[in-house]
Design an enzyme around this catalytic site. Structure first.
Site, mmCIF file in Angstrom:
data_model
loop_
_atom_site.group_PDB
_atom_site.id
_atom_site.type_symbol
_atom_site.label_atom_id
_atom_site.label_comp_id
_atom_site.label_asym_id
_atom_site.label_seq_id
_atom_site.Cartn_x
_atom_site.Cartn_y
_atom_site.Cartn_z
ATOM 1 N N ARG A 23 11.662 -5.938 5.260
ATOM 2 C CA ARG A 23 11.624 -4.312 5.099
ATOM 3 C C ARG A 23 12.550 -3.635 5.822
ATOM 4 O O ARG A 23 12.693 -3.759 7.225
ATOM 5 C CB ARG A 23 10.001 -4.173 5.489
ATOM 6 C CG ARG A 23 9.567 -2.715 5.026
ATOM 7 C CD ARG A 23 8.032 -2.625 5.237
ATOM 8 N NE ARG A 23 7.168 -2.718 6.252
ATOM 9 C CZ ARG A 23 5.953 -2.523 6.532
ATOM 10 N NH1 ARG A 23 5.343 -2.143 5.413
ATOM 11 N NH2 ARG A 23 5.336 -2.873 7.540
ATOM 12 N N ARG B 188 -0.522 -8.169 13.878
ATOM 13 C CA ARG B 188 -1.061 -7.225 12.885
ATOM 14 C C ARG B 188 -1.435 -7.972 12.012
ATOM 15 O O ARG B 188 -2.963 -7.747 11.696
ATOM 16 C CB ARG B 188 0.075 -6.750 12.222
ATOM 17 C CG ARG B 188 0.770 -5.233 13.011
ATOM 18 C CD ARG B 188 2.016 -4.876 12.832
ATOM 19 N NE ARG B 188 2.091 -4.421 11.428
ATOM 20 C CZ ARG B 188 2.968 -4.278 10.551
ATOM 21 N NH1 ARG B 188 4.302 -4.952 10.984
ATOM 22 N NH2 ARG B 188 3.091 -3.574 9.596
ATOM 23 N N ARG C 12 11.339 -1.444 11.245
ATOM 24 C CA ARG C 12 10.340 -0.948 12.277
ATOM 25 C C ARG C 12 10.104 -1.919 13.231
ATOM 26 O O ARG C 12 10.184 -3.020 13.531
ATOM 27 C CB ARG C 12 8.933 -0.751 11.474
ATOM 28 C CG ARG C 12 8.909 0.250 10.608
ATOM 29 C CD ARG C 12 7.551 0.425 9.595
ATOM 30 N NE ARG C 12 6.328 -0.173 10.219
ATOM 31 C CZ ARG C 12 5.186 -0.174 9.591
ATOM 32 N NH1 ARG C 12 5.110 0.107 8.390
ATOM 33 N NH2 ARG C 12 3.921 -0.546 10.082
ATOM 34 N N LYS D 285 0.742 -0.907 0.222
ATOM 35 C CA LYS D 285 -0.143 -0.021 -0.050
ATOM 36 C C LYS D 285 1.006 1.278 0.203
ATOM 37 O O LYS D 285 0.425 2.148 -0.813
ATOM 38 C CB LYS D 285 -0.736 0.107 1.325
ATOM 39 C CG LYS D 285 -1.890 -1.048 1.318
ATOM 40 C CD LYS D 285 -2.807 -0.979 2.632
ATOM 41 C CE LYS D 285 -2.171 -0.793 4.070
ATOM 42 N NZ LYS D 285 -1.515 -2.128 4.202
ATOM 43 N N ARG E 197 -9.307 0.904 8.605
ATOM 44 C CA ARG E 197 -9.058 -0.446 8.959
ATOM 45 C C ARG E 197 -9.941 -1.100 10.024
ATOM 46 O O ARG E 197 -9.968 -2.320 10.250
ATOM 47 C CB ARG E 197 -7.725 -0.235 9.872
ATOM 48 C CG ARG E 197 -6.448 -0.511 9.380
ATOM 49 C CD ARG E 197 -5.291 -0.393 10.214
ATOM 50 N NE ARG E 197 -4.087 -0.957 9.827
ATOM 51 C CZ ARG E 197 -2.932 -0.260 9.139
ATOM 52 N NH1 ARG E 197 -3.034 1.020 8.890
ATOM 53 N NH2 ARG E 197 -1.885 -1.016 9.210
HETATM 54 P P1 AMP Z 1 0.941 0.820 8.818
HETATM 55 O O1 AMP Z 1 2.163 1.861 8.667
HETATM 56 O O2 AMP Z 1 -0.290 1.403 7.903
HETATM 57 O O3 AMP Z 1 1.342 -0.266 8.740
HETATM 58 O O4 AMP Z 1 0.666 1.277 10.066
HETATM 59 C C1 AMP Z 1 1.505 0.933 11.302
HETATM 60 C C2 AMP Z 1 0.565 1.187 12.718
HETATM 61 O O5 AMP Z 1 0.007 2.159 12.942
HETATM 62 C C3 AMP Z 1 -0.540 -0.084 12.531
HETATM 63 O O6 AMP Z 1 -0.286 -1.456 12.833
HETATM 64 C C4 AMP Z 1 -1.283 0.641 13.740
HETATM 65 O O7 AMP Z 1 -0.890 0.275 15.021
HETATM 66 C C5 AMP Z 1 -1.319 1.974 13.457
HETATM 67 N N1 AMP Z 1 -2.430 2.497 12.475
HETATM 68 C C6 AMP Z 1 -1.912 2.979 11.212
HETATM 69 N N2 AMP Z 1 -3.434 3.373 10.561
HETATM 70 C C7 AMP Z 1 -4.327 2.881 11.714
HETATM 71 C C8 AMP Z 1 -5.779 2.766 11.430
HETATM 72 N N3 AMP Z 1 -6.382 3.086 10.508
HETATM 73 N N4 AMP Z 1 -6.293 2.642 12.423
HETATM 74 C C9 AMP Z 1 -5.714 2.151 13.699
HETATM 75 N N5 AMP Z 1 -4.475 2.001 13.806
HETATM 76 C C10 AMP Z 1 -3.613 2.443 12.735
#
Ligand code: AMP
Length: 216
Positions: free
Chosen positions: A122, A166, A155, A13, A88
């Site tokens: 990653r 996750r 990360r 994404k 999400r």
């Molecule tokens: P990502 O970079 O999109 O994988 O997001 C990293 C982390 O941020 C996720 O594993 C969640 O802990 C938090 N996060 C990001 N977007 C959301 C969302 N829409 N709702 C809740 N937590 C989020």
């Protein structure tokens, strides 16, 4: 035009939304990147979300929805946007429809095996947030970002335990949104299994057609 980038962690994404943002001149809004930026800077938001993010959990709907709502109200989002990592949960999807409905949901389809393979190699840039992969998308110089020269890091939530959490969250809370968007008629499935260049060449054509359709 308003696009949601949807898919499992590691589906691509962030990488695809960044390329699309450049190609189509739309703002790339990543909730994960907003949270990571706040954590890096040690803001009250960053301190509040750090523990839950590092454990692989989800930030509360209330906080996340408020943040996205504010972001989408900024002037640069008036012409459209690319949302990456939001919604999400069903509550987030319904909130988005209520305040700024999406035009299309790009559903990046990848197998579980691919997701694990991608997350395990990653690397992220501390400076600009761009992601790399040790095998599939290596930087030109080891541990240095091609774009901004920033340091690359792993990360915290890419650790084995957090990845497990996750993926489970994705399966339980996020994957049901696929049926929701299919019903709304906005779901656009795209095969996300190939290399970044392969996926992008298909996705670019798909988005060009969607955007041309809007103008026609
Ligand atoms: P990502 O970079 O999109 O994988 O997001 C990293 C982390 O941020 C996720 O594993 C969640 O802990 C938090 N996060 C990001 N977007 C959301 C969302 N829409 N709702 C809740 N937590 C989020």
């Amino acid at each position: 035009m308003k696009f949601v980038f949807f898919g499992a962690p590691g589906a691509g994404k962030g990488t695809m939304a960044a390329r699309a943002a450049e190609a189509f001149g739309l703002p790339h809004i990543s909730t994960g990147e907003i949270f990571r930026g706040a954590m890096r800077e040690g803001t009250p938001l960053g301190l509040r979300v750090k523990a839950v993010i590092e454990s692989g959990g989800l930030v509360s709907d209330e906080l996340t929805i408020g943040l996205v709502r504010e972001r989408l109200a900024k002037p640069d989002a008036a012409k459209g946007w690319l949302l990456d990592g939001f919604p999400r949960t069903m509550a987030q999807a319904e909130a988005l429809v209520s305040f700024c409905p999406e035009d299309h949901v790009i559903d990046l389809e990848v197998s579980d095996a691919k997701v694990l393979e991608r997350l395990s190699g990653r690397r992220m840039c501390r400076g600009c947030g761009r992601s790399f992969h040790t095998v599939f998308m290596p930087p030109k110089k080891p541990d240095v970002c091609d774009d901004c020269g920033g340091e690359l890091y792993i990360r915290n939530d890419d650790s084995v335990d957090s990845v497990r959490t996750r993926l489970e969250n994705y399966r339980v809370q996020t994957s049901p949104l696929e049926a929701y968007y299919r019903k709304r008629g906005t779901l656009v499935p795209v095969d996300g299994e190939g290399s970044a260049d392969e996926v992008w060449s298909v996705l670019r054509g798909v988005m060009e057609r969607l955007i041309a359709g809007e103008k026609a």
